[in-house]
Design a protein around this motif. Structure first.
Motif, short mmCIF file in Angstrom:
data_model
loop_
_atom_site.label_atom_id
_atom_site.label_comp_id
_atom_site.label_asym_id
_atom_site.label_seq_id
_atom_site.Cartn_x
_atom_site.Cartn_y
_atom_site.Cartn_z
N UNK A 94 0.61 -1.35 0.24
CA UNK A 94 0.06 0.11 -0.48
C UNK A 94 0.37 1.13 0.44
N UNK A 95 2.02 1.19 0.41
CA UNK A 95 3.25 2.54 0.29
C UNK A 95 3.84 2.59 -0.79
N UNK A 96 4.01 1.19 -1.61
CA UNK A 96 4.49 1.21 -3.17
C UNK A 96 5.54 0.45 -3.18
N UNK A 97 5.91 -0.11 -2.06
CA UNK A 97 7.14 -1.36 -1.88
C UNK A 97 7.05 -2.24 -2.82
N UNK A 98 8.32 -2.39 -3.65
CA UNK A 98 8.02 -3.63 -4.42
C UNK A 98 8.72 -5.30 -3.90
N UNK A 99 8.00 -5.86 -3.82
CA UNK A 99 8.29 -7.57 -3.51
C UNK A 99 8.87 -8.62 -4.38
N UNK A 100 9.76 -8.66 -4.43
CA UNK A 100 10.09 -9.88 -5.61
C UNK A 100 9.76 -11.40 -4.97
N UNK A 101 9.66 -10.80 -3.75
CA UNK A 101 8.88 -12.68 -3.90
C UNK A 101 7.71 -12.43 -1.78
N UNK A 102 6.48 -12.80 -2.60
CA UNK A 102 5.16 -12.69 -2.27
C UNK A 102 5.36 -13.46 -0.58
N UNK A 103 4.26 -13.10 0.07
CA UNK A 103 4.64 -14.17 1.70
C UNK A 103 4.25 -15.41 0.44
N UNK A 104 5.23 -16.20 1.86
CA UNK A 104 5.86 -17.72 1.14
C UNK A 104 5.51 -18.72 2.35
N UNK A 105 4.53 -20.23 2.58
CA UNK A 105 5.10 -20.49 3.66
C UNK A 105 6.58 -20.82 3.53
N UNK A 106 7.08 -21.42 4.60
CA UNK A 106 8.65 -22.15 4.62
C UNK A 106 9.14 -22.65 6.27
N UNK A 107 8.58 -23.38 5.49
CA UNK A 107 8.48 -24.85 7.34
C UNK A 107 7.62 -23.92 8.49
N UNK A 108 8.03 -23.69 9.41
CA UNK A 108 7.81 -23.04 10.56
C UNK A 108 7.72 -21.53 10.47
N UNK A 109 8.34 -20.88 9.32
CA UNK A 109 7.82 -19.52 9.40
C UNK A 109 6.92 -19.49 7.74
#
Length: 128
Positions: A94-109
């Protein structure tokens, strides 16, 4: 022994300071002029005595190739903890930050990776 200061190399300290404080929400701890640069650190909000993040000038000749290799391989320079990656991702987008990886489950995180506009990929992570 404990960690008191860690760093992230930045292309422009003032631009980085604006991004890390105004967008990410960190708070200035030190801004001490030192010639062409400053000893410029930020801390988490409410963590004035916490670990300081030094916004370190990336002018050393070894820094450029190192950061370029990390970016080309999609490797974050560092990782910040957040309470909820999905909520933080939404706030930052919403503040214009560009993500190269969307939220992703990686084991316990859950992780996500964004561009800090200062030459780095940064990961955010929360416990799943």
């Amino acid at each position: 022994m404990r960690i008191t200061v860690t760093n992230v190399f930045v292309d422009d300290q003032r631009k980085a300071h604006a991004f890390y404080t105004e967008v990410l929400g960190f708070v200035t701890k030190h801004d001490v002029p030192m010639g062409d640069f400053s000893w410029l650190t930020v801390v988490g909000p409410g963590e004035q005595d916490g670990v300081e993040l030094l916004l370190e000038p990336a002018d050393h000749p070894a820094v450029g190739p190192f950061r370029q290799a990390l970016r080309e391989d999609g490797i974050p320079y560092t990782s910040f903890g957040v309470d909820d990656v999905h909520a933080e991702h939404e706030r930052l987008v919403g503040l214009g930050v560009e993500f190269t990886q969307e939220p992703t489950q990686a084991g316990p995180v859950t992780i996500a990776v964004f561009d800090d506009t200062c030459g780095n990929l940064i990961q955010i992570a929360s416990q799943a």
